[in-house]
Design an enzyme around this catalytic site. Structure first.
Site, PDB file in Angstrom:
ATOM      1  N   GLU A  73       0.867  -1.460   0.298  1.00  0.00           N
ATOM      2  CA  GLU A  73       0.196   0.400   0.070  1.00  0.00           C
ATOM      3  C   GLU A  73       0.975   1.445  -0.245  1.00  0.00           C
ATOM      4  O   GLU A  73       0.587   2.717  -0.615  1.00  0.00           O
ATOM      5  CB  GLU A  73      -0.566  -0.010   0.826  1.00  0.00           C
ATOM      6  CG  GLU A  73      -1.848  -0.938   1.306  1.00  0.00           C
ATOM      7  CD  GLU A  73      -1.447  -2.445   1.315  1.00  0.00           C
ATOM      8  OE1 GLU A  73      -2.203  -2.799   0.496  1.00  0.00           O
ATOM      9  OE2 GLU A  73      -0.772  -3.179   1.794  1.00  0.00           O
ATOM     10  N   HIS A 142     -11.086  -6.419   7.776  1.00  0.00           N
ATOM     11  CA  HIS A 142     -10.763  -6.544   6.646  1.00  0.00           C
ATOM     12  C   HIS A 142     -12.570  -5.614   6.152  1.00  0.00           C
ATOM     13  O   HIS A 142     -12.723  -5.371   4.760  1.00  0.00           O
ATOM     14  CB  HIS A 142     -11.420  -7.393   6.000  1.00  0.00           C
ATOM     15  CG  HIS A 142     -10.139  -8.354   6.198  1.00  0.00           C
ATOM     16  ND1 HIS A 142      -9.490  -9.159   7.182  1.00  0.00           N
ATOM     17  CD2 HIS A 142      -9.149  -8.474   5.138  1.00  0.00           C
ATOM     18  CE1 HIS A 142      -8.301 -10.000   6.539  1.00  0.00           C
ATOM     19  NE2 HIS A 142      -8.396  -9.411   5.603  1.00  0.00           N
TER      20      HIS A 142
END
Length: 340
Positions: A73, A142
């Site tokens: 990321e 998540h």
């Protein structure tokens, strides 16, 4: 007298769903502006266009302006910031919203602050698309809604559409914007039946402007993303019990449409805020404080906030269902507010 459902929010049969609307927005943006590029994990066509296929077909059409990246990321956001400084308009996909935390330094200390730190000489026109939402049994790492973290950061805009037309128009506006925009997508809504206005190719939905999606006289319900659908369903249930709820879709979390919300609550004199993020320290607290200050002494009931339970998202389906706000909970609280 309120309408049962405004013309603008009726279900649109055979219309693109949110997943298709986002793909169309990216396609149109890349066609219209050669500076737009897409990067993220598995976004290319050999990989299937991401974990749900949102970017499918883009690499075939636009070639190396679509870049599948390593699973990093920080690398995705860092590359997007560098490209933006060099004149590109990158759209970076972070596979799940919880994973934006891995790149917080890049997002908060670099993208959001470079215009300020450079005295206005450097802008960072990046759009960070990310997805989240309870209901898929994905567990606590998540599914979080973390919009308040980013709304708290000066220099960032935060967008959370609830329907396909807004997903299209808000994404087009986010890509055009000269500053970083976090674009939050609700995964359980990707393939849900389309509702709202029909998509108008090329349309931009202005950032920072909410919309009254249902008119009402008894209380105002403010929401965004998937919870707008729950609020509308609750409003329909409340009709049979003599309660007319006005529903506002914020569309943009930051900046949010203060004028629209305050004007509505001036008429209904009751306010409920519904979001999927946990209730403490959330967006609802900011809205409640602002409206409470603006309309001090004129409200008929205390402002109510409905959010998810203050715990990680459960993996168990029954617990996950109980964790998130629901139509039934909205109805229950609304009835108590009107009765008070």
């Amino acid at each position: 007298m309120a309408t049962a459902l405004n013309e603008s929010v009726k279900v649109q049969e055979k219309s693109p769903n949110i997943l298709q609307a986002i793909n169309l927005a990216l396609t149109d943006a890349m066609s219209d502006d050669s500076r737009v590029l897409v990067l993220g994990e598995d976004v290319g066509d050999p990989e299937g266009g991401g974990i749900v296929g949102i970017t499918k077909g883009l690499e075939t059409r636009f070639g190396n302006r679509v870049r599948s990246t390593p699973i990093s990321e920080q690398a995705i956001v860092g590359a997007a910031i560098g490209a933006a400084i060099r004149g590109w308009r990158p759209v970076a996909e972070i596979m799940l919203m919880n994973f934006t935390t891995v790149a917080m330094d890049m997002i908060v200390n670099h993208a959001a602050k470079l215009r300020f730190m450079s005295g206005g000489q450097t802008s960072v026109p990046i759009t960070i698309r990310t997805m989240t939402g309870a209901g898929r049994g994905s567990g606590g790492q998540h599914c979080d809604y973390l919009e308040a973290w980013f709304a708290h950061t000066a220099g960032m805009k935060v967008v959370a559409p609830s329907n396909p037309a807004d997903a299209y128009g808000l994404l087009r506006s986010a890509i055009d914007d000269p500053d970083p925009v976090l674009f939050i997508e609700n995964m359980p809504s990707y393939r849900a039946a389309a509702w709202g206005r029909s998509i108008a190719p090329g349309e931009r939905v202005p950032l920072g402007k909410g919309l009254v999606v249902r008119e009402g006289r008894d209380l105002t319900i403010v929401s965004y993303s998937r919870m707008v659908v729950e609020a509308l369903a609750a409003a329909e249930t409340l009709v049979s019990q003599g309660v007319e709820a006005e529903v506002i879709d914020l569309r943009t979390v930051s900046p949010w449409d203060r004028e629209l919300v305050v004007a509505s609550v001036q008429q209904t004199r009751r306010l409920m805020i519904v979001h999927e993020a946990v209730t403490p320290f959330g967006v609802g607290a900011e809205i409640a404080a602002t409206v409470g200050h603006a309309l001090f002494g004129s409200l008929k009931a205390p402002i109510e906030r409905i959010g998810s339970a203050y715990c990680p998202v459960p993996f168990s389906k029954p617990l996950e269902t109980a964790f998130a706000p629901s139509q039934g909970r909205i109805v229950e609280v609304a009835k108590a507010m009107v009765a008070s």
